[in-house]
Enzyme design. Structure first.
Site, PDB file in Angstrom:
ATOM      1  N   ASN A  85     -12.940  -2.878   2.627  1.00 13.71           N
ATOM      2  CA  ASN A  85     -13.871  -1.761   2.682  1.00 13.71           C
ATOM      3  C   ASN A  85     -14.842  -1.924   1.513  1.00 13.71           C
ATOM      4  OD1 ASN A  85     -12.483  -0.598   4.873  1.00 13.71           O
ATOM      5  ND2 ASN A  85     -11.012   0.359   3.476  1.00 13.71           N
ATOM      6  N   GLN A 104     -14.284   2.733   1.292  1.00 14.53           N
ATOM      7  CA  GLN A 104     -13.680   2.307   0.019  1.00 14.53           C
ATOM      8  C   GLN A 104     -13.400   3.530  -0.860  1.00 14.53           C
ATOM      9  OE1 GLN A 104     -15.878  -0.670  -2.202  1.00 14.53           O
ATOM     10  NE2 GLN A 104     -14.225  -0.922  -3.695  1.00 14.53           N
ATOM     11  N   HIS A 145     -10.264  -5.141  -3.341  1.00 18.45           N
ATOM     12  CA  HIS A 145      -8.939  -5.444  -2.803  1.00 18.45           C
ATOM     13  C   HIS A 145      -9.070  -5.806  -1.329  1.00 18.45           C
ATOM     14  CE1 HIS A 145      -9.794  -1.154  -2.581  1.00 18.45           C
ATOM     15  NE2 HIS A 145      -9.133  -1.136  -1.436  1.00 18.45           N
ATOM     16  N   ILE A 146      -8.188  -6.679  -0.901  1.00 19.04           N
ATOM     17  CA  ILE A 146      -8.153  -7.090   0.506  1.00 19.04           C
ATOM     18  C   ILE A 146      -6.919  -6.459   1.137  1.00 19.04           C
ATOM     19  CG2 ILE A 146      -7.994  -9.049   2.101  1.00 19.04           C
ATOM     20  CD1 ILE A 146      -9.142 -10.822  -0.168  1.00 19.04           C
ATOM     21  N   HIS A 147      -7.138  -5.683   2.202  1.00 19.25           N
ATOM     22  CA  HIS A 147      -6.001  -5.135   2.947  1.00 19.25           C
ATOM     23  C   HIS A 147      -5.469  -6.236   3.865  1.00 19.25           C
ATOM     24  CE1 HIS A 147      -6.866  -0.742   2.184  1.00 19.25           C
ATOM     25  NE2 HIS A 147      -8.076  -1.228   1.963  1.00 19.25           N
ATOM     26  N   ASP A 159       0.855  -1.189   0.000  1.00 19.01           N
ATOM     27  CA  ASP A 159       0.000   0.000   0.000  1.00 19.01           C
ATOM     28  C   ASP A 159       0.894   1.244   0.000  1.00 19.01           C
ATOM     29  OD1 ASP A 159      -3.223   0.535   0.983  1.00 19.01           O
ATOM     30  OD2 ASP A 159      -1.809   2.212   1.033  1.00 19.01           O
ATOM     31  N   VAL A 207     -10.951   3.046  -3.737  1.00 13.25           N
ATOM     32  CA  VAL A 207     -10.627   2.501  -5.063  1.00 13.25           C
ATOM     33  C   VAL A 207     -11.653   1.408  -5.366  1.00 13.25           C
ATOM     34  CG1 VAL A 207      -8.905   1.335  -6.485  1.00 13.25           C
ATOM     35  CG2 VAL A 207      -8.172   3.013  -4.762  1.00 13.25           C
TER      36      VAL A 207
HETATM   37  P1  AMP Z   1      -9.731   1.524   0.049  1.00 13.48           P
HETATM   38  O1  AMP Z   1      -9.906   2.786   0.841  1.00 13.48           O
HETATM   39  O2  AMP Z   1     -10.166   0.290   0.798  1.00 13.48           O
HETATM   40  O3  AMP Z   1     -10.382   1.627  -1.318  1.00 13.48           O
HETATM   41  O4  AMP Z   1      -8.187   1.332  -0.153  1.00 13.48           O
HETATM   42  C1  AMP Z   1      -7.474   1.883  -1.209  1.00 13.48           C
HETATM   43  C2  AMP Z   1      -6.037   1.770  -0.841  1.00 13.48           C
HETATM   44  O5  AMP Z   1      -5.248   1.947  -2.000  1.00 13.48           O
HETATM   45  C3  AMP Z   1      -5.569   2.808   0.188  1.00 13.48           C
HETATM   46  O6  AMP Z   1      -5.069   2.146   1.344  1.00 13.48           O
HETATM   47  C4  AMP Z   1      -4.489   3.583  -0.553  1.00 13.48           C
HETATM   48  O7  AMP Z   1      -3.422   3.980   0.288  1.00 13.48           O
HETATM   49  C5  AMP Z   1      -4.054   2.581  -1.608  1.00 13.48           C
HETATM   50  N1  AMP Z   1      -3.459   3.161  -2.806  1.00 13.48           N
HETATM   51  C6  AMP Z   1      -3.897   4.218  -3.520  1.00 13.48           C
HETATM   52  N2  AMP Z   1      -3.105   4.439  -4.580  1.00 13.48           N
HETATM   53  C7  AMP Z   1      -2.134   3.487  -4.543  1.00 13.48           C
HETATM   54  C8  AMP Z   1      -1.008   3.185  -5.358  1.00 13.48           C
HETATM   55  N3  AMP Z   1      -0.699   3.908  -6.455  1.00 13.48           N
HETATM   56  N4  AMP Z   1      -0.209   2.149  -5.001  1.00 13.48           N
HETATM   57  C9  AMP Z   1      -0.493   1.409  -3.899  1.00 13.48           C
HETATM   58  N5  AMP Z   1      -1.558   1.651  -3.097  1.00 13.48           N
HETATM   59  C10 AMP Z   1      -2.362   2.671  -3.401  1.00 13.48           C
END
Ligand code: AMP
Length: 114
Positions: free
Chosen positions: A87, A94, A100-102, A31, A96
Site C-alpha cells: 500500500n 497505507q 512494508h510488503i504484505h 501481521d 504505517v
Molecule cells: P498498511 O495499511 O499497508 O500500512 O499496513 C499496516 C499493517 O500493519 C496492517 O496490516 C496492520 O494490521 C499491521 N500492524 C499494525 N500494528 C502492528 C503490530 N504492532 N504488529 C504487527 N502488525 C501490525
C-alpha cells in the site's frame, strides 16, 4: 531527533511481535490483524516511508526484499501460491509509514482487489 516508526520499535524490540525471519537488512513479522491464514509483513530496517520513496541507492535493498519474499513464503509453506501487496500512500490504504510488503497466503484471493 525524528520519532521512531512503529516498525522501528518492533525492530528494536520495544514492541513485541512474532518474528518469522530477520537479517541485517530486513525483518518479517506476523501481521497483528491478519487478512488471511498467513499474513506476514516484510519490512526493511531502513525506515523508508513508502515504496515511491525508493532511491537509486536503494536498488540492492529492493532486490534483497524481492528474494526474501520468496524465502519467507517458503518458511510459511505458501511458496506455491501467495499474494504480495504494497500500500503506497493513504489513498491506497497505507497506515504505517515505514515501507512494508504484505505477504498473504493460505486462502483463495479474488481480483480485482477492493
Ligand atoms: P498498511 O495499511 O499497508 O500500512 O499496513 C499496516 C499493517 O500493519 C496492517 O496490516 C496492520 O494490521 C499491521 N500492524 C499494525 N500494528 C502492528 C503490530 N504492532 N504488529 C504487527 N502488525 C501490525
Amino acid at each position: 531527533m525524528n520519532k521512531k516508526t512503529l516498525f522501528e520499535k518492533i525492530i528494536d524490540r520495544e514492541i513485541p511481535a512474532k518474528i518469522i525471519y530477520e537479517d541485517d537488512l530486513c525483518i518479517a513479522i506476523e501481521d497483528i490483524n491478519p487478512q488471511a491464514p498467513i499474513h506476514i509483513l516484510l519490512i526493511p530496517k531502513k525506515p523508508i516511508e513508502k515504496f515511491s520513496d525508493f532511491k537509486q541507492d536503494d536498488k540492492d535493498l529492493l532486490a534483497h526484499l524481492c528474494f526474501k519474499v520468496n524465502e519467507v513464503a517458503s518458511i510459511c509453506n505458501i511458496s506455491d501460491s501467495f499474494r504480495i501487496n504494497i500500500n503506497n500512500g493513504e489513498e491506497a490504504g497505507q497506515e504505517v509509514f515505514h515501507l512494508h510488503i504484505h505477504i498473504l497466503g493460505g486462502r483463495k484471493f479474488s481480483w480485482p482487489p477492493g
